[in-house]
Scaffold this motif. Sequence first.
Motif, PDB file in Angstrom:
ATOM      1  N   TYR A  87     -58.842 122.257 -36.658  1.00 20.76           N
ATOM      2  CA  TYR A  87     -58.311 123.617 -36.769  1.00 20.76           C
ATOM      3  C   TYR A  87     -58.859 124.557 -35.689  1.00 20.76           C
ATOM      4  O   TYR A  87     -59.451 125.585 -36.010  1.00 20.76           O
ATOM      5  CB  TYR A  87     -58.646 124.195 -38.139  1.00 20.76           C
ATOM      6  N   SER A  89     -57.275 126.627 -34.129  1.00 19.26           N
ATOM      7  CA  SER A  89     -56.611 127.929 -34.381  1.00 19.26           C
ATOM      8  C   SER A  89     -57.471 128.795 -35.300  1.00 19.26           C
ATOM      9  O   SER A  89     -57.528 130.017 -35.147  1.00 19.26           O
ATOM     10  CB  SER A  89     -55.238 127.701 -35.013  1.00 19.26           C
ATOM     11  N   THR A 105     -54.169 125.719 -48.726  1.00 20.62           N
ATOM     12  CA  THR A 105     -53.030 126.557 -48.348  1.00 20.62           C
ATOM     13  C   THR A 105     -52.011 126.739 -49.470  1.00 20.62           C
ATOM     14  O   THR A 105     -51.787 125.831 -50.274  1.00 20.62           O
ATOM     15  CB  THR A 105     -52.361 125.879 -47.124  1.00 20.62           C
ATOM     16  N   GLN A 133     -46.258 123.636 -44.403  1.00 23.06           N
ATOM     17  CA  GLN A 133     -47.531 123.937 -45.065  1.00 23.06           C
ATOM     18  C   GLN A 133     -48.009 122.756 -45.892  1.00 23.06           C
ATOM     19  O   GLN A 133     -49.198 122.577 -46.127  1.00 23.06           O
ATOM     20  CB  GLN A 133     -47.416 125.205 -45.905  1.00 23.06           C
ATOM     21  N   HIS A 192     -50.950 120.411 -44.860  1.00 22.84           N
ATOM     22  CA  HIS A 192     -52.386 120.668 -45.067  1.00 22.84           C
ATOM     23  C   HIS A 192     -53.001 119.754 -46.109  1.00 22.84           C
ATOM     24  O   HIS A 192     -54.189 119.822 -46.366  1.00 22.84           O
ATOM     25  CB  HIS A 192     -52.612 122.137 -45.433  1.00 22.84           C
ATOM     26  N   GLU A 200     -51.180 133.082 -50.887  1.00 19.28           N
ATOM     27  CA  GLU A 200     -51.764 133.258 -49.555  1.00 19.28           C
ATOM     28  C   GLU A 200     -50.676 133.685 -48.585  1.00 19.28           C
ATOM     29  O   GLU A 200     -50.740 134.700 -47.924  1.00 19.28           O
ATOM     30  CB  GLU A 200     -52.397 131.939 -49.120  1.00 19.28           C
ATOM     31  N   HIS A 201     -49.612 132.847 -48.478  1.00 18.13           N
ATOM     32  CA  HIS A 201     -48.460 133.165 -47.621  1.00 18.13           C
ATOM     33  C   HIS A 201     -47.269 133.460 -48.525  1.00 18.13           C
ATOM     34  O   HIS A 201     -47.049 132.744 -49.509  1.00 18.13           O
ATOM     35  CB  HIS A 201     -48.057 131.937 -46.779  1.00 18.13           C
ATOM     36  N   ASP A 257     -49.731 131.230 -38.665  1.00 19.19           N
ATOM     37  CA  ASP A 257     -50.798 130.231 -38.507  1.00 19.19           C
ATOM     38  C   ASP A 257     -51.296 130.170 -37.069  1.00 19.19           C
ATOM     39  O   ASP A 257     -52.460 129.844 -36.832  1.00 19.19           O
ATOM     40  CB  ASP A 257     -50.287 128.831 -38.885  1.00 19.19           C
ATOM     41  N   TYR A 258     -50.436 130.505 -36.111  1.00 19.62           N
ATOM     42  CA  TYR A 258     -50.816 130.254 -34.716  1.00 19.62           C
ATOM     43  C   TYR A 258     -50.822 131.464 -33.794  1.00 19.62           C
ATOM     44  O   TYR A 258     -51.786 131.722 -33.103  1.00 19.62           O
ATOM     45  CB  TYR A 258     -49.913 129.163 -34.119  1.00 19.62           C
ATOM     46  N   HIS A 311     -54.587 134.101 -39.863  1.00 20.97           N
ATOM     47  CA  HIS A 311     -54.158 133.044 -40.805  1.00 20.97           C
ATOM     48  C   HIS A 311     -55.269 132.689 -41.774  1.00 20.97           C
ATOM     49  O   HIS A 311     -55.085 131.812 -42.625  1.00 20.97           O
ATOM     50  CB  HIS A 311     -53.646 131.815 -40.063  1.00 20.97           C
TER      51      HIS A 311
HETATM   52  N1  LIG Z   1     -51.495 127.659 -42.935  1.00 22.13           N
HETATM   53  C1  LIG Z   1     -52.950 127.667 -42.771  1.00 22.13           C
HETATM   54  C2  LIG Z   1     -53.477 128.736 -43.681  1.00 22.13           C
HETATM   55  O1  LIG Z   1     -53.321 128.374 -44.982  1.00 22.13           O
HETATM   56  C3  LIG Z   1     -53.383 127.952 -41.357  1.00 22.13           C
HETATM   57  C4  LIG Z   1     -53.102 126.862 -40.388  1.00 22.13           C
HETATM   58  C5  LIG Z   1     -53.929 126.429 -39.392  1.00 22.13           C
HETATM   59  N2  LIG Z   1     -53.329 125.441 -38.726  1.00 22.13           N
HETATM   60  C6  LIG Z   1     -52.135 125.246 -39.319  1.00 22.13           C
HETATM   61  N3  LIG Z   1     -51.989 126.133 -40.365  1.00 22.13           N
END
Ligand SMILES: N[C@H](CO)Cc1c[nH]c[nH+]1
Length: 394
Positions: free
Chosen positions: A122, A124, A219, A241, A244, A294-295, A327-328, A334
């Motif tokens: 990760y 990001s 997530t 998602q 994850h 969360e989202h 997310d990016y 994120h």
């Molecule tokens: N959706 C994730 C937050 O729940 C963040 C993320 C990082 N890389 C891909 N997605």
Amino acid sequence: MIKYEVPKERLNSFSQVLDKVSEIVEKVRKEGDRALVELTERFDKYKLISVKAPQEEVENQAKLLDAKVREAIDEIYLQLEEFHLSIKPPNSGGGRMGIEYGVIWKPVNRVGIYVPGGAKTYPSTLLMAGIPARVAGVKEIYVSTPGEKVDPAIAYISLKLRVKELYKIGGAQAIAAMAYGTETVKKVDKILGPGNVYVQAAKFLVSKDVGIDGIEGPTELVIIADETADPRQVALDLKAQGEHGESTFLVLISPSQKFLDDVKPYLDDNRTYYLVKTKDLDEAVRVANELSPEHLSLAVKSPTELLRLVENSGAVTLGKTPPAIVDYCAGPDHILPTNGWARFKGGITVFDFLKPVTYVIAEKPNKKLIEAGKVLADYEGFRVHAESMGARYD
Ligand SMILES: N[C@H](CO)Cc1c[nH]c[nH+]1
Ligand SMILES: NC(=O)c1ccc[n+]([C@@H]2O[C@H](COP(=O)([O-])OP(=O)(O)OC[C@H]3O[C@@H](n4cnc5c(N)ncnc54)[C@H](O)[C@@H]3O)[C@@H](O)[C@H]2O)c1
Ligand SMILES: [Zn+2]
């Protein structure tokens, strides 16, 4: 697997692992680096030669990064930095009744960032925590992330952020090490970062002794869609998602049974999806607010209208906007609240790295106001408080 009821519980809740994580935290507190080596071997199956990544390894790993990825990171860095700069609060001051007061925003001195690294890597997330830390003016940034070798993108971003030390540890043990310090790991003032249930349980436990940003666990995505949405795109957002891991929480809410039926064939992987039919969009938002995801994606004809009814979510995307953009590279963070914490907490911003230090100057305060303070102090039985206020101005 597809379920049709409103989920009562998240698929995971870190309370189930609190006892186990408490033992891990205590073990690290007692045994320090030795515990880190043992627990890394046990949970991550690699031998921790050195807890701290040697500077040379970070530099060499960064050099391995593909130029295309490096340029992408540089591009995204500017977008995220601008978002946090745009909301960074100024120092402010004012006053009334002869009292001058104000707020000076001070950065947290020493911050520990946890970057997940179990099933996936990760980098990001390091951008999402490190950039607001830099915008806030944090002096010392430390990073923990599991992996025998530092991921090249994480290495590159660490150098870009001027991370002071990077530790090759993960899970609850990494959180414990940053919370209490070991022979190698620096004890920090605040720990921020997402992670699995073990990481979040550890953050919850150490939060009695160190600052934490909140609970950002596995997530969660809730999508509210009407008949104008594209079933394939909506399914893609859910499946994205779902990458994850199996503890991801995925819910689609729609007043259109036809839309739900049209999405189903696309949900052809082994994830658990909740498809919820509601009477109308008002009920859909009520269900979403209750879930506090969360989202949240509003894949409807008039998303701005629906946005006014949203009360609880970490990050909301409107219309065709894909949640993965948050997310990016959209700008907003994120690192977002899960497990219902969106009822009282938002995503990470520069504010999570700042403390509002207030000041007061009362050379010649208004007598009536001071008298009021003294009366209340006396009412509470704090006679000397009252006297100490009077002494200066009587
Ligand atoms: N959706 C994730 C937050 O729940 C963040 C993320 C990082 N890389 C891909 N997605
Ligand atoms: N909410 C957010 O803002 C956000 C952002 C990014 C990622 N995430 C989530 O972060 C999570 C990352 O999870 P992950 O597991 O891939 O990486 P992680 O780094 O969170 O966890 C991996 C660590 O867990 C420890 N571990 C693994 N199995 C264990 C066990 N049985 N007992 C004790 N410790 C154990 C290991 O030490 C390992 O280093 C995903 O669920 C993802 O959805 C959330
Ligand atoms: Zn994601």
